[in-house]
Design a protein around this motif. Structure first.
Motif, PDB file in Angstrom:
ATOM      1  N   HIS A 193       5.132 -13.121  53.882  1.00 15.40           N
ATOM      2  CA  HIS A 193       6.166 -14.033  53.373  1.00 15.40           C
ATOM      3  C   HIS A 193       7.339 -13.257  52.777  1.00 15.40           C
ATOM      4  CE1 HIS A 193       4.684 -18.260  53.603  1.00 15.40           C
ATOM      5  NE2 HIS A 193       3.540 -17.638  53.866  1.00 15.40           N
ATOM      6  N   VAL A 196       9.465 -12.028  55.706  1.00 14.84           N
ATOM      7  CA  VAL A 196      10.184 -13.100  56.398  1.00 14.84           C
ATOM      8  C   VAL A 196      11.356 -13.606  55.569  1.00 14.84           C
ATOM      9  CG1 VAL A 196       9.979 -15.496  57.204  1.00 14.84           C
ATOM     10  CG2 VAL A 196       8.226 -13.816  57.812  1.00 14.84           C
ATOM     11  N   HIS A 197      11.173 -13.698  54.254  1.00 21.34           N
ATOM     12  CA  HIS A 197      12.207 -14.256  53.387  1.00 21.34           C
ATOM     13  C   HIS A 197      13.092 -13.195  52.740  1.00 21.34           C
ATOM     14  CE1 HIS A 197      10.464 -18.177  53.985  1.00 21.34           C
ATOM     15  NE2 HIS A 197       9.283 -17.746  53.565  1.00 21.34           N
ATOM     16  N   VAL A 258       9.515  -6.807  61.846  1.00 16.72           N
ATOM     17  CA  VAL A 258      10.741  -7.042  61.064  1.00 16.72           C
ATOM     18  C   VAL A 258      11.309  -5.670  60.675  1.00 16.72           C
ATOM     19  CG1 VAL A 258      11.766  -8.244  59.097  1.00 16.72           C
ATOM     20  CG2 VAL A 258       9.674  -9.141  60.151  1.00 16.72           C
ATOM     21  N   ILE A 305       4.383 -14.330  61.586  1.00 11.69           N
ATOM     22  CA  ILE A 305       5.838 -14.255  61.372  1.00 11.69           C
ATOM     23  C   ILE A 305       6.551 -15.233  62.294  1.00 11.69           C
ATOM     24  CG2 ILE A 305       7.869 -12.781  61.674  1.00 11.69           C
ATOM     25  CD1 ILE A 305       6.197 -10.477  60.534  1.00 11.69           C
ATOM     26  N   GLY A 306       6.115 -15.319  63.546  1.00 17.70           N
ATOM     27  CA  GLY A 306       6.710 -16.282  64.473  1.00 17.70           C
ATOM     28  C   GLY A 306       6.519 -17.710  64.017  1.00 17.70           C
ATOM     29  N   TRP A 307       5.337 -18.010  63.486  1.00 18.41           N
ATOM     30  CA  TRP A 307       5.044 -19.363  62.957  1.00 18.41           C
ATOM     31  C   TRP A 307       5.975 -19.700  61.805  1.00 18.41           C
ATOM     32  CZ3 TRP A 307       1.896 -23.614  63.701  1.00 18.41           C
ATOM     33  CH2 TRP A 307       1.635 -24.419  62.599  1.00 18.41           C
ATOM     34  N   LEU A 308       6.144 -18.777  60.868  1.00 13.24           N
ATOM     35  CA  LEU A 308       7.011 -19.038  59.717  1.00 13.24           C
ATOM     36  C   LEU A 308       8.478 -19.157  60.134  1.00 13.24           C
ATOM     37  CD1 LEU A 308       5.372 -16.607  57.123  1.00 13.24           C
ATOM     38  CD2 LEU A 308       5.161 -19.100  57.195  1.00 13.24           C
ATOM     39  N   ARG A 309       8.898 -18.319  61.049  1.00 11.28           N
ATOM     40  CA  ARG A 309      10.291 -18.348  61.504  1.00 11.28           C
ATOM     41  C   ARG A 309      10.612 -19.615  62.303  1.00 11.28           C
ATOM     42  NH1 ARG A 309      11.352 -12.063  63.434  1.00 11.28           N
ATOM     43  NH2 ARG A 309      12.151 -11.292  61.412  1.00 11.28           N
ATOM     44  N   SER A 310       9.584 -20.281  62.805  1.00 11.15           N
ATOM     45  CA  SER A 310       9.830 -21.516  63.576  1.00 11.15           C
ATOM     46  C   SER A 310      10.021 -22.725  62.672  1.00 11.15           C
ATOM     47  CB  SER A 310       8.685 -21.756  64.547  1.00 11.15           C
ATOM     48  OG  SER A 310       7.482 -22.074  63.856  1.00 11.15           O
ATOM     49  N   GLY A 311       9.989 -22.509  61.353  1.00 11.79           N
ATOM     50  CA  GLY A 311      10.292 -23.589  60.431  1.00 11.79           C
ATOM     51  C   GLY A 311       9.163 -24.048  59.545  1.00 11.79           C
ATOM     52  N   GLU A 313       6.615 -23.824  56.441  1.00 12.23           N
ATOM     53  CA  GLU A 313       6.638 -23.225  55.116  1.00 12.23           C
ATOM     54  C   GLU A 313       5.430 -22.353  54.852  1.00 12.23           C
ATOM     55  OE1 GLU A 313       7.121 -26.148  52.108  1.00 12.23           O
ATOM     56  OE2 GLU A 313       9.103 -26.813  52.819  1.00 12.23           O
TER      57      GLU A 313
END
Length: 314
Positions: A193, A196-197, A258, A305-311, A313
């Motif tokens: 997280h 990603v953020h 990343v 990471i792909g799951w989180l980047r797809s929107g 939370e």
């Protein structure tokens, strides 16, 4: 038709997805009002049936059994809870929920019941990889392993007395889609997280520390395979990757996905830690189901990471 308590929760959602992929239909029992989670979208009303009920309510479970022909149960919901203000009530609700599931299974003629436990029950001496036959201490330093130890004993007692086929699942450090963004036990969620953020961790973990991590999609598939196996040769199964994943390994995998986001880690081991590596022997799981983890560390990190980047939370 497999009934899954906590079926829309973190691990329950992945078990549901795996069972659907293996051709099963599922009844998901959830105490709170259900909400879409992205893993089983579009399935509800066809092969997924959602029932809002508390497993400590025996009448509600009976009603669900009357509406659906249940052939198997995966019990993931319920523990002693973490509310220190009501330890007696929490213990009562968790134990009643487990016994109600067994009562339902006996009344409905259910073939097999899986009961969730945790790697946390191995909170005493023992050299890794930890096997299911390792003697466990009767004490526990946290409510969750305390509850699971009690539930394991009750499950064994009920299974021996009734003939119900019950299997116990000692689940390792599960992480991934729908999981908590931070954990006090494993560093993987917060490392991903943070990358990603684009933020730094307040308390960087130690590079050489690690855990037996099981990616959530693998965890769900392992449990589904146990539920559907033609024959189970054991009462208890370790469900995890069967290896240690260090924080340094996670950081390297994150940096590959990343660029420039390699997490900062403290060198070496945490001087305040337990000073040894904890990971599980999954030979029984492999032998009885053919399970092998489908996600190594780089694949798991890239997928999450792909799951989180797809929107999503979590």
């Amino acid at each position: 038709m497999i009934l899954i308590t906590g079926g829309l929760g973190f691990i329950g959602s992945h078990v549901t997805r795996a069972l659907l992929d293996l051709g099963e239909s599922c009844v998901l029992v959830q105490r709170r009002a259900p909400a879409p989670n992205g893993l089983i979208a579009g399935e509800e009303g066809t092969r997924v049936f959602v029932e809002q009920a508390d497993v400590s309510d025996q009448g509600a479970l009976r009603d669900i059994g009357d509406r659906h022909k249940i052939t198997g149960i995966v019990h993931l919901a319920g523990s002693f809870g973490l509310d220190a203000s009501d330890p007696i009530g929490g213990a009562r609700r968790g134990t009643e929920g487990l016994l109600n599931v067994f009562q339902m299974a006996a009344e409905q003629g259910v073939a097999r019941i899986g009961v969730a436990s945790t790697i946390g029950v191995y909170d005493g001496p023992g050299h890794s990889p930890l096997r299911e036959d390792l003697p466990l201490p009767l004490t526990a330093g946290h409510p969750i392993p305390a509850a699971k130890k009690v539930h394991e004993l009750l499950a064994d007692f009920v299974a021996n007395g009734t003939g119900l086929e019950v299997f116990l699942m000692r689940i390792g450090g599960a992480w991934g889609p729908l999981g908590r963004p931070a954990s006090r036990y494993i560093a993987a969620p917060q490392l991903v997280h943070a990358a990603v953020h684009g933020r730094a961790l307040d308390q960087p973990p130690y590079a050489a520390n690690g855990a037996d991590l099981v990616y959530a999609r693998d965890c769900g598939r392992a449990i589904a395979l146990l539920q559907l196996a033609g024959r189970l040769g054991h009462r208890t199964y370790n469900v995890s990757s069967g290896r240690l994943t260090t924080n340094a390994e996670l950081a390297a995998a994150i940096a590959d996905v990343v660029p420039g986001a390699r997490p900062a880690l403290h060198d070496g081991r945490d001087p305040g830690g337990i000073g040894r590596d904890i990971y599980l022997d999954i030979s029984c799981l492999r032998e009885d189901t053919g399970f092998e983890p489908g996600y190594d560390t780089p694949a798991a990190v890239a997928d999450y990471i792909g799951w989180l980047r797809s929107g999503h939370e979590r």
